[in-house]
Write an enzyme that holds these catalytic residues in place. Structure first.
Site, PDB file in Angstrom:
ATOM      1  N   HIS A 205       0.760  -1.160  -0.041  1.00 57.61           N
ATOM      2  CA  HIS A 205      -0.005   0.065  -0.086  1.00 57.61           C
ATOM      3  C   HIS A 205       0.668   1.344  -0.081  1.00 57.61           C
ATOM      4  O   HIS A 205       2.061   1.248   0.507  1.00 57.61           O
ATOM      5  CB  HIS A 205      -0.948   0.125   1.164  1.00 57.61           C
ATOM      6  CG  HIS A 205      -0.308   0.050   2.491  1.00 57.61           C
ATOM      7  ND1 HIS A 205      -0.111  -1.199   3.103  1.00 57.61           N
ATOM      8  CD2 HIS A 205       0.018   1.094   3.368  1.00 57.61           C
ATOM      9  CE1 HIS A 205       0.549  -0.944   4.477  1.00 57.61           C
ATOM     10  NE2 HIS A 205       0.491   0.626   4.439  1.00 57.61           N
TER      11      HIS A 205
ATOM     12  N   HIS B  11       3.955   7.096   3.701  1.00 55.58           N
ATOM     13  CA  HIS B  11       4.964   6.045   3.529  1.00 55.58           C
ATOM     14  C   HIS B  11       4.562   5.134   2.417  1.00 55.58           C
ATOM     15  O   HIS B  11       3.056   5.158   2.049  1.00 55.58           O
ATOM     16  CB  HIS B  11       5.074   5.164   4.842  1.00 55.58           C
ATOM     17  CG  HIS B  11       3.709   4.699   5.448  1.00 55.58           C
ATOM     18  ND1 HIS B  11       3.196   5.060   6.397  1.00 55.58           N
ATOM     19  CD2 HIS B  11       3.295   3.253   5.149  1.00 55.58           C
ATOM     20  CE1 HIS B  11       2.213   4.156   6.563  1.00 55.58           C
ATOM     21  NE2 HIS B  11       2.194   3.238   5.971  1.00 55.58           N
TER      22      HIS B  11
ATOM     23  N   GLU C 161       7.728   1.061   4.994  1.00 55.02           N
ATOM     24  CA  GLU C 161       6.952  -0.001   5.947  1.00 55.02           C
ATOM     25  C   GLU C 161       7.321  -1.084   5.292  1.00 55.02           C
ATOM     26  O   GLU C 161       7.203  -1.455   4.007  1.00 55.02           O
ATOM     27  CB  GLU C 161       5.455   0.262   6.257  1.00 55.02           C
ATOM     28  CG  GLU C 161       4.877  -0.759   6.982  1.00 55.02           C
ATOM     29  CD  GLU C 161       3.255  -0.249   7.194  1.00 55.02           C
ATOM     30  OE1 GLU C 161       2.946   0.308   6.240  1.00 55.02           O
ATOM     31  OE2 GLU C 161       2.803  -1.031   8.094  1.00 55.02           O
TER      32      GLU C 161
HETATM   33 CO    CO Z   1       1.101   1.355   6.187  1.00 58.66          CO
END
Ligand code: CO
Length: 134
Positions: A7, A79, A130
């Site tokens: 994502h 992020h 991440e």
């Molecule tokens: Co995230």
């Protein structure tokens, strides 16, 4: 080492407005909002055919995205999340190469109930990364 883009996270001050943009203006499927007190955020996931967009709003005191929104009042990309097969092996490899892992360096359970950790933006082209074990 990294696999699919899981994502892209966008921090917003007004989650209802962001949901309306993605659901109504852009015509995407949008999840219900979920509070994650241990991460200091409320999340909504936008499901796209090939990836997801994670909309993040601060939750509670000391949210990790409050300072970001002070600097980016309209919101912005916060992020990117890449998938890895083995987060422990990935962390060891990154640390051995001098990369910095945020927090105590241990994976935590993230928004999808899977182990995640965050890597320092200064080591990754100015972007908070991440990693999520899938
Ligand atoms: Co995230």
């Amino acid at each position: 080492m990294i696999g699919k883009l899981n994502h892209v996270a966008i921090a917003v001050a007004d989650l209802d407005k962001a949901v309306a943009v993605y659901r109504d203006t852009l015509g995407a499927n949008v999840s219900a909002a979920t509070d994650l007190p241990e991460h200091g955020v409320t999340t909504v996931f936008v499901e796209l055919p090939n990836t997801k967009i994670e909309l993040l709003r601060p939750l509670g005191e000391n949210s990790p995205i409050s300072r970001f929104l002070e600097k980016n009042a309209d919101g912005g990309i916060h992020h990117v999340c890449y998938e890895v097969d083995d987060i422990t092996a990935a962390t060891e490899k990154l640390l051995s190469q001098g990369a910095r892992v945020l927090g105590d360096g241990q994976p935590r359970i993230g928004a999808h109930g899977k182990p995640v950790l965050f890597l320092h933006p200064k080591d990754f082209c100015g972007t908070l990364v991440e990693l999520e074990q899938v």
